[in-house]
Each structure stands twice: as structure tokens, then as C-alpha cells.
Write a protein that holds these residues in place. Structure first.
Motif, PDB file in Angstrom:
ATOM      1  N   LYS A  20       0.830  -1.206   0.000  1.00 53.57           N
ATOM      2  CA  LYS A  20       0.000   0.000   0.000  1.00 53.57           C
ATOM      3  C   LYS A  20       0.868   1.261   0.000  1.00 53.57           C
ATOM      4  O   LYS A  20       0.525   2.262  -0.629  1.00 53.57           O
ATOM      5  N   ASN A  21       1.997   1.213   0.707  1.00 57.86           N
ATOM      6  CA  ASN A  21       2.928   2.347   0.686  1.00 57.86           C
ATOM      7  C   ASN A  21       3.471   2.561  -0.725  1.00 57.86           C
ATOM      8  O   ASN A  21       3.631   3.710  -1.165  1.00 57.86           O
ATOM      9  N   ALA A  22       3.736   1.462  -1.429  1.00 59.48           N
ATOM     10  CA  ALA A  22       4.266   1.563  -2.797  1.00 59.48           C
ATOM     11  C   ALA A  22       3.268   2.259  -3.720  1.00 59.48           C
ATOM     12  O   ALA A  22       3.644   3.152  -4.491  1.00 59.48           O
ATOM     13  N   ILE A  23       1.983   1.883  -3.633  1.00 61.30           N
ATOM     14  CA  ILE A  23       1.007   2.495  -4.548  1.00 61.30           C
ATOM     15  C   ILE A  23       0.585   3.884  -4.084  1.00 61.30           C
ATOM     16  O   ILE A  23       0.064   4.665  -4.876  1.00 61.30           O
ATOM     17  N   GLU A  24       0.837   4.183  -2.810  1.00 63.53           N
ATOM     18  CA  GLU A  24       0.574   5.554  -2.352  1.00 63.53           C
ATOM     19  C   GLU A  24       1.592   6.507  -2.974  1.00 63.53           C
ATOM     20  O   GLU A  24       1.263   7.648  -3.315  1.00 63.53           O
TER      21      GLU A  24
END
Length: 382
Positions: A140-144
């Protein structure tokens, strides 16, 4: 002093100029796959960038042990060189040294929190360590940071597909497909989401897209054929099952599925043909085939033939309670003798007890009815 400085700069420029042809030769050897020669060429240069290329060359030829040592040396000597740490982390992940990889990617994330790849690979490490909560946070951090990070979107979609959280899974998959509508992995996942949810009509076009994009895999044909069958698209189902048999013509389940498709389409002779083909492959385990032939015979109202096939099925698999219960009900329908019927239902209870509560309840109810019938029959003859 100026003279000394000038001499040093001239020497340095001369040395760099002398290295250029050697770097070019080493790079050419590496680019053309002559990795052993490239390693020797880079070794003579003695620079950090040359050392990094040596590590890459060792990795390319599959000598992971030497590649790891080379990367570790570079990371120790040049800790600010993130590319070396990043490539070392990916290699550690490949050789399944997950705990060391986790520490390395965590360090990279701390150094550069805005790099989505660092978060993604940290998620991969946590996934391998079977720590799903931490892996989800990392993805989720990556796609944020990068809303188009397809691999993170895929992993999130896959996780929620397995958890059967359809809407959440679709949200991630659809986000990825908006950026790249021909991503086979995401299309495949979307088809699977609908298929697992029993929404076969919606699964069909996505499974068809998977095939159209070149993923000619057995499991895709299998799911597509079953989806066609469930949606009563029998011609398409027959064609797809026929294609499926080209992958594996020794799988009796495919023949039985094809036979069932013909049966649903009221083509009984063809259905019987494929049942027999399935039985030929399945020998000596024939219970399923005899059971299917019994069903066909019943649909033709040939109860005697249906009973014969069912008795053969029970003979092949005497421990299958469902088969035996079916035999009881068919005998109940075919014969008039209540004593014979009672014998079979009592045998079912004695052999299979309450393994399937519904069947046991039905058997006991029928036993009660038959006992009553036999009792009144005796009274009328007294």
C-alpha cells in the motif's frame, strides 16, 4: 605547488583516458554475455562501478555465492551507493535469505521513503516470511507513492482474492487495468475473482481475453469450459473442452465434463461415448463412469439399465455412501417387493450410519414407512 597540482591533474586525466578503452571492452563483453571474460576485464579497473558490474556478472552466470560477496564488499565500502544495496536485497530474496533481505530493504526504506520499489520488495520479503499484515502495508505504501505500481496492485488484488473479499480485490485490479489494460496477470486475476464468486457470465470475457493475449494454459481452458457449461453455452463449452483434451487427453475428468455438457444439451449418445472414453482412461477406478451412465439411462426412462450401471458403480466403490444411497432409492423405485427395499435401506444405516445426516434421515424415514407397509400387508392376509 601549482606545478605539482598541474602534474597530478595531467596524470589523472591521462589515467582516465587510458581506462576508457578498457571500460568499453569490459562493457561490450558483459553486454554480449561473455561474463567470465567481462569479470576479468572489470577486475583490472579497480573502480566501484567495475566492482558492481562484476557482481552483476556473477549473478548473471548463476554464481550467487560470489555475487553476494561482491555486493557485500561494495555495500561495506560504499554505503551511500543505494543501487548496490538494492540489487543485493533482491539477490538475498532470490536465495531465500529473507531475514537479512528484510533488514536491508527496511534500511533502504528509511534512507529513501519515496522509492516505491523499496516498499514493494519489502512487501515481497514479508510475504515470504508469511507476515501478511506487514506485506500489505508495504504494498500500500508503494502504490501511495506510485499509483501505477502494477506489481503492488497485483499482490494486493491477489491477497484479497484468496481471502474472497471480492469488492476489495476488484478495486485494486481495476486500478491496475486503468493504467495498463493488457496486463495479463491482472486480467487473469479479474477472471479468477468472478469465477470463484460463481459469476461465470462475467468471468467468460476475461478468460477469453487471457487466451487472446497468448496465455494458452490448461487451467484457463478448464475454467472457461466450465463457465460456458454453467451459462448453458454448450457449443462453446464443447469446443473448449475439446481444446482442453489437447493439453491432457489422459484426464478422465475432462471426458466426464464433456459428456455432461452433451447430456445437458440432450445429446445422449455422444454423452455416453465420452463417458466410456473417460472410463477407459480411468481404469480400474470406474465408479464415476458407471454412475454417469446410470444417470443417462434414467433420463431415458430405462430404469433397469440405470440400476445395472449403479450396481456396477457400487461394486467398484463399495465405500461410497452416496452411491449406495442412490442404489437404495433406485431399487425402491424399480422393485415392488417391500422386504427387498427394506433390506437395502437397513444395510445403508448399518454400513454408513449418520455420516451424511440428510441421507440417514431419509433412509430412516423410508425404513419406518416400509415397516408399516409390511405390517399392514401381513394383517390383510391373516
Amino acid at each position: 605547488m601549482q606545478r605539482i597540482r598541474l602534474v597530478f591533474l595531467v596524470f589523472l586525466a591521462s589515467n582516465l583516458n587510458a581506462q576508457k578503452p578498457r571500460i568499453g571492452i569490459a562493457d561490450s563483453l558483459y553486454a554480449t554475455g561473455s561474463y567470465a571474460k567481462a569479470i576479468n576485464a572489470y577486475a583490472s579497473l579497480g573502480t566501484t562501478s567495475a566492482g558492481l558490474q562484476i557482481a552483476r556478472a556473477y549473478r548473471a552466470i548463476g554464481n550467487y555465492e560470489k555475487a553476494l560477496l561482491q555486493y557485500e564488499t561494495i555495500v561495506k565500502e560504499s554505503p551511500a551507493l543505494q543501487i548496490a544495496s538494492f540489487e543485493l536485497g533482491k539477490l538475498l530474496l532470490k536465495v531465500k535469505d529473507y531475514d537479512v533481505a528484510r533488514k536491508l530493504f527496511s534500511k533502504l526504506v528509511a534512507i529513501n521513503n519515496q522509492n516505491p520499489e523499496y516498499h514493494y520488495y519489502l512487501g515481497e520479503v514479508y510475504r515470504e516470511l508469511e507476515q501478511p499484515a506487514s506485506s500489505l502495508v508495504a504494498y500500500k505504501n508503494a502504490i501511495e507513492i506510485d499509483s501505477t505500481h502494477l506489481r503492488s496492485l497485483f499482490q494486493l488484488g491477489k491477497y484479497f482474492t484468496i481471502k474472497q473479499e471480492r469488492d476489495t480485490a476488484l478495486r485494486y485490479v481495476d486500478t491496475g487495468l486503468r493504467f495498463y489494460e493488457k496486463d495479463v496477470s491482472l486480467i487473469n486475476l479479474k477472471a479468477l475473482i468472478y469465477y470463484n464468486d460463481g459469476r461465470f457470465e462475467k468471468a467468460i470475457p476475461w478468460l477469453e481475453k487471457v487466451l487472446a493475449l497468448g496465455e494458452q494454459k490448461e487451467y484457463v481452458y478448464e475454467k472457461l469450459a466450465h463457465s460456458y457449461y454453467k451459462e448453458w453455452e454448450f457449443e462453446s463449452a464443447k469446443e473448449t473442452y475439446t481444446e482442453l483434451l489437447k493439453f491432457n487427453d489422459s484426464n478422465s475428468d475432462y471426458y466426464y465434463a464433456l459428456a455432461e455438457t452433451y447430456r445437458k444439451n440432450k445429446q445422449m449418445d455422444s454423452a455416453a461415448l465420452f463417458i466410456r472414453k473417460g472410463m477407459d482412461i480411468q481404469r480400474p477406478v470406474l465408479a464415476k463412469g458407471f454412475m454417469a451412465l446410470s444417470v443417462l439411462a434414467r433420463e431415458k426412462d430405462d430404469l433397469k439399465l440405470a440400476l445395472d450401471y449403479l450396481q456396477l458403480a457400487v461394486k467398484e466403490d463399495p465405500n461410497d455412501g452416496m452411491l449406495f444411497f442412490r442404489l437404495c432409492t433406485l431399487i425402491d423405485r424399480y422393485y415392488k417387493d417391500p422386504d427387498l427395499k427394506l433390506k437395502y435401506f437397513e444395510s445403508y444405516i448399518a454400513r454408513f450410519g449418520t455420516k451424511v445426516p440428510y441421507f440417514s434421515m431419509m433412509a430412516k424415514k423410508r425404513i419406518s414407512e416400509l415397516n408399516e407397509e409390511i405390517h399392514y400387508a401381513k394383517e390383510s392376509t391373516d
